[in-house]
Write a protein that holds these residues in place. Structure first.
Motif, short mmCIF file in Angstrom:
data_model
loop_
_atom_site.label_atom_id
_atom_site.label_comp_id
_atom_site.label_asym_id
_atom_site.label_seq_id
_atom_site.Cartn_x
_atom_site.Cartn_y
_atom_site.Cartn_z
N LEU A 1 54.54 38.10 -74.82
CA LEU A 1 55.60 37.60 -75.70
C LEU A 1 56.41 36.51 -74.99
N ALA A 2 56.80 36.75 -73.75
CA ALA A 2 57.56 35.75 -73.00
C ALA A 2 56.75 34.46 -72.85
N ARG B 1 59.42 31.55 -72.54
CA ARG B 1 60.57 32.00 -71.75
C ARG B 1 60.11 32.20 -70.32
N PRO B 2 61.03 32.30 -69.38
CA PRO B 2 60.61 32.58 -68.00
C PRO B 2 59.77 33.86 -67.95
N PRO B 3 58.76 33.88 -67.09
CA PRO B 3 57.87 35.04 -67.04
C PRO B 3 58.63 36.33 -66.71
N GLU B 4 58.21 37.41 -67.36
CA GLU B 4 58.75 38.72 -67.03
C GLU B 4 58.30 39.08 -65.61
N ALA C 1 54.11 44.24 -80.69
CA ALA C 1 52.92 43.56 -81.19
C ALA C 1 53.26 42.67 -82.38
N VAL C 2 54.07 43.18 -83.29
CA VAL C 2 54.48 42.39 -84.45
C VAL C 2 55.36 41.22 -84.01
N GLU C 3 56.23 41.44 -83.04
CA GLU C 3 57.09 40.37 -82.52
C GLU C 3 56.24 39.28 -81.84
N LEU C 4 55.21 39.69 -81.12
CA LEU C 4 54.30 38.73 -80.49
C LEU C 4 53.61 37.88 -81.56
N MET D 1 45.94 29.55 -74.94
CA MET D 1 45.21 30.70 -74.42
C MET D 1 45.97 32.00 -74.67
N VAL D 2 47.29 31.96 -74.70
CA VAL D 2 48.08 33.17 -74.93
C VAL D 2 47.78 33.75 -76.30
N GLY D 3 47.72 32.90 -77.31
CA GLY D 3 47.40 33.38 -78.64
C GLY D 3 46.01 33.97 -78.72
N ARG D 4 45.07 33.34 -78.07
CA ARG D 4 43.70 33.84 -78.05
C ARG D 4 43.62 35.18 -77.33
N MET D 5 44.33 35.27 -76.20
CA MET D 5 44.37 36.54 -75.46
C MET D 5 45.02 37.63 -76.31
N ALA D 6 46.10 37.28 -76.98
CA ALA D 6 46.82 38.26 -77.80
C ALA D 6 45.92 38.82 -78.90
#
Length: 193
Positions: free
Chosen positions: A53-54, A59-62, A86-89, A114-119
């Motif tokens: 999500l971050a 946003r800065p990495p968790e 999951a819904v927020e992501l 890539m983040v969306g694909r990974m998600a």
């Protein structure tokens, strides 16, 4: 990657239903994801979902802290929390900016797309893992499984090189779309607890 926004939203809703249906007495059950039992897989998802999500929100990495193995996240209302994350992501990935440029996760930079694909793959494959391990139905209809198959075909080899996926499991021509997604991740669709 705008074509993935709706499949990700659908996958997140299905994932949320699966997570909320995980029976408390099945947390010690084995999963098709060999390194985790149900509790461990949920802990893995609770650890990484805020980091995805971050990254999606740029946003800065968790912080990783001591890592997911040291974290004890399957406590309290963990299922509602994971479902909401999951819904927020998925909602964050509806923003076109989430797919542009680069972002950071786990201390490394990567293309934002890539983040969306990974998600999408996390939601579908790990949702299937949880459903199969606990006897909860996993449908992933309305294009989510088809989109996940397309993405898995694109990133599968790279995932195998990074040890994120196992070797592809061969299937017959009559395999369902969801079975093909699972097989591309290195899981056997016929796996049962």
């Amino acid at each position: 990657m705008s074509e993935l926004k709706e499949p990700i939203s659908r996958a997140a809703r299905e994932f949320a239903e699966i997570v909320r249906a995980v029976p408390a007495d099945k947390l010690a059950a084995a999963t098709p994801c060999e390194e985790y039992d149900v509790r461990g897989l949920c802990n893995h998802l609770l650890f990484w979902m805020p980091r995805l999500l971050a990254a999606a929100a740029k946003r800065p990495p968790e912080p990783l802290g001591e890592g997911e193995r040291a974290a004890e996240l399957v406590v309290g209302d963990w299922a509602d929390l994971l479902a909401a994350e999951a819904v927020e992501l998925a909602e964050a990935l509806r923003d076109p900016a989430a797919w542009q440029g680069s972002t950071s996760i786990a201390g490394g930079d990567l293309p934002a797309a890539m983040v969306g694909r990974m998600a999408l793959c996390e939601l579908v494959v790990h949702g299937w893992d949880l459903a199969t391990a606990t006897g909860v139905p996993a449908r992933y209809e309305s294009g989510a499984a088809e989109a996940a198959e397309q993405v898995m075909r694109e990133i599968g080899e790279q995932g195998r090189q990074l040890k994120a996926f196992g070797p592809e499991v061969p299937l017959g021509d009559d395999a369902s779309v969801l079975d093909r997604v699972v097989a591309l991740s290195g899981r056997d669709p016929a796996w049962r607890p």
